[in-house]
Design a protein around this motif. Structure first.
Motif, mmCIF file in Angstrom:
data_model
loop_
_atom_site.group_PDB
_atom_site.id
_atom_site.type_symbol
_atom_site.label_atom_id
_atom_site.label_comp_id
_atom_site.label_asym_id
_atom_site.label_seq_id
_atom_site.Cartn_x
_atom_site.Cartn_y
_atom_site.Cartn_z
ATOM 1 N N THR A 199 -80.501 -21.925 66.907
ATOM 2 C CA THR A 199 -80.640 -23.382 66.862
ATOM 3 C C THR A 199 -82.106 -23.793 67.012
ATOM 4 O OG1 THR A 199 -78.397 -23.658 67.693
ATOM 5 C CG2 THR A 199 -79.885 -25.532 67.964
ATOM 6 N N ILE A 200 -82.825 -23.141 67.896
ATOM 7 C CA ILE A 200 -84.257 -23.430 68.058
ATOM 8 C C ILE A 200 -85.002 -23.117 66.765
ATOM 9 C CG2 ILE A 200 -86.378 -22.727 69.237
ATOM 10 C CD1 ILE A 200 -84.578 -22.292 71.766
ATOM 11 N N ARG A 209 -90.149 -19.334 76.675
ATOM 12 C CA ARG A 209 -89.561 -19.256 78.020
ATOM 13 C C ARG A 209 -88.290 -18.413 78.004
ATOM 14 N NH1 ARG A 209 -90.972 -24.659 78.281
ATOM 15 N NH2 ARG A 209 -88.827 -25.388 78.081
ATOM 16 N N LEU A 210 -87.437 -18.632 77.008
ATOM 17 C CA LEU A 210 -86.196 -17.849 76.914
ATOM 18 C C LEU A 210 -86.489 -16.357 76.761
ATOM 19 C CD1 LEU A 210 -84.037 -20.115 74.582
ATOM 20 C CD2 LEU A 210 -83.703 -19.714 77.035
ATOM 21 N N VAL A 211 -87.467 -16.031 75.915
ATOM 22 C CA VAL A 211 -87.826 -14.626 75.700
ATOM 23 C C VAL A 211 -88.388 -14.030 76.986
ATOM 24 C CG1 VAL A 211 -89.435 -13.093 74.484
ATOM 25 C CG2 VAL A 211 -88.163 -14.822 73.204
ATOM 26 N N SER A 212 -89.234 -14.762 77.675
ATOM 27 C CA SER A 212 -89.859 -14.227 78.890
ATOM 28 C C SER A 212 -88.844 -14.030 80.020
ATOM 29 C CB SER A 212 -90.996 -15.130 79.363
ATOM 30 O OG SER A 212 -90.500 -16.343 79.894
ATOM 31 N N GLU A 213 -87.773 -14.803 80.035
ATOM 32 C CA GLU A 213 -86.753 -14.696 81.073
ATOM 33 C C GLU A 213 -85.641 -13.715 80.720
ATOM 34 O OE1 GLU A 213 -85.430 -18.695 81.660
ATOM 35 O OE2 GLU A 213 -87.371 -19.344 82.453
ATOM 36 N N ALA A 214 -85.611 -13.246 79.481
ATOM 37 C CA ALA A 214 -84.532 -12.356 79.033
ATOM 38 C C ALA A 214 -84.659 -10.989 79.705
ATOM 39 C CB ALA A 214 -84.567 -12.200 77.522
ATOM 40 N N SER A 215 -83.509 -10.403 79.954
ATOM 41 C CA SER A 215 -83.442 -9.060 80.545
ATOM 42 C C SER A 215 -82.105 -8.455 80.130
ATOM 43 C CB SER A 215 -83.538 -9.154 82.067
ATOM 44 O OG SER A 215 -82.368 -9.754 82.592
ATOM 45 N N ASN A 247 -90.422 -26.680 70.674
ATOM 46 C CA ASN A 247 -89.335 -25.726 70.416
ATOM 47 C C ASN A 247 -89.807 -24.292 70.621
ATOM 48 O OD1 ASN A 247 -87.484 -27.722 69.762
ATOM 49 N ND2 ASN A 247 -87.873 -27.590 67.574
ATOM 50 N N ILE A 248 -91.016 -23.996 70.136
ATOM 51 C CA ILE A 248 -91.548 -22.644 70.297
ATOM 52 C C ILE A 248 -91.823 -22.348 71.770
ATOM 53 C CG2 ILE A 248 -93.445 -21.082 69.705
ATOM 54 C CD1 ILE A 248 -93.557 -22.559 66.960
ATOM 55 N N ASP A 249 -92.290 -23.343 72.529
ATOM 56 C CA ASP A 249 -92.482 -23.166 73.972
ATOM 57 C C ASP A 249 -91.162 -22.806 74.651
ATOM 58 O OD1 ASP A 249 -95.175 -23.770 73.780
ATOM 59 O OD2 ASP A 249 -94.946 -25.846 74.479
ATOM 60 N N LEU A 250 -90.096 -23.497 74.264
ATOM 61 C CA LEU A 250 -88.778 -23.206 74.818
ATOM 62 C C LEU A 250 -88.356 -21.776 74.469
ATOM 63 C CD1 LEU A 250 -86.143 -23.901 76.244
ATOM 64 C CD2 LEU A 250 -85.380 -24.986 74.103
ATOM 65 N N ALA A 302 -94.755 -16.098 70.971
ATOM 66 C CA ALA A 302 -93.529 -16.412 71.718
ATOM 67 C C ALA A 302 -92.594 -15.213 71.792
ATOM 68 C CB ALA A 302 -92.804 -17.593 71.071
ATOM 69 N N HIS A 303 -92.622 -14.384 70.750
ATOM 70 C CA HIS A 303 -91.771 -13.195 70.727
ATOM 71 C C HIS A 303 -92.424 -11.996 71.398
ATOM 72 C CE1 HIS A 303 -89.667 -15.390 67.483
ATOM 73 N NE2 HIS A 303 -88.635 -14.836 68.064
ATOM 74 N N GLY A 304 -93.624 -12.195 71.958
ATOM 75 C CA GLY A 304 -94.296 -11.093 72.622
ATOM 76 C C GLY A 304 -94.970 -10.140 71.650
ATOM 77 N N VAL A 305 -95.094 -10.554 70.389
ATOM 78 C CA VAL A 305 -95.724 -9.697 69.385
ATOM 79 C C VAL A 305 -97.234 -9.853 69.437
ATOM 80 C CG1 VAL A 305 -95.928 -9.276 66.891
ATOM 81 C CG2 VAL A 305 -93.713 -9.844 67.881
#
Length: 155
Positions: A38-39, A20-26, A14-17, A129-132
């Motif tokens: 939900t994650i 990925r979502l955070v890295s693709e966000a713009s 779930n954290i991997d997912l 995962a959050h880039g922190v």
């Protein structure tokens, strides 16, 4: 019956997912708040199941059974867990918009559960995962920050 390793694998997946979502966000493609909430909830679910199995050799059949086990064994987290479940249900089944503030609140709820169960590795993985990045203290409006030293002194 899944064991604690299976639940650990699921929560890390779930954290991997999430990562990925955070890295693709713009700005053009913002995070899908409904799925982030939900994650977070399903990550918390597997944190709880991992703990139930490790400490009590219990595996919940479903959400109702899990709620009963949390009530019996970890009642301190029950309101937090229930709030996360409700937010996840709202995100998936109701047509209400999930705000960034609600996402942040749900994330803090997940951190609270991880702190309660002394899961510093999961907190640090969430921060990554959050880039922190991995940090030694995770601030919370709910409880004072904990350090790795605090975790080593755990029950």
């Amino acid at each position: 019956m899944p064991n604690q390793n299976v639940h650990y694998g699921k929560l890390m997946s779930n954290i991997d997912l999430l990562e990925r979502l955070v890295s693709e966000a713009s700005p053009e493609k913002p995070l899908p708040n409904e799925w982030v909430v939900t994650i977070y909830f399903y990550t918390a679910l597997h944190v709880v199941e991992k703990k139930l199995h490790a400490e009590k050799n219990i595996h919940s059949k479903d959400h109702t059974d899990r709620f009963k086990h949390i009530s019996e064994h970890y009642s301190d987290i029950l309101p937090t867990y229930q709030s996360m479940k409700n937010d996840s249900m709202t995100a998936r089944y109701k047509s209400r918009r999930i705000t960034p503030e609600k996402v942040e609140e749900t994330k803090e709820n997940l951190y609270t559960i991880c702190r309660e169960f002394r899961e510093a590795n999961i907190i640090n993985r969430l921060n990554t995962a959050h880039g922190v990045g991995v940090i030694r203290q995770v601030p919370s409006p709910v409880s004072p920050p904990i350090t790795d030293t605090d975790l080593s002194d755990a029950k």
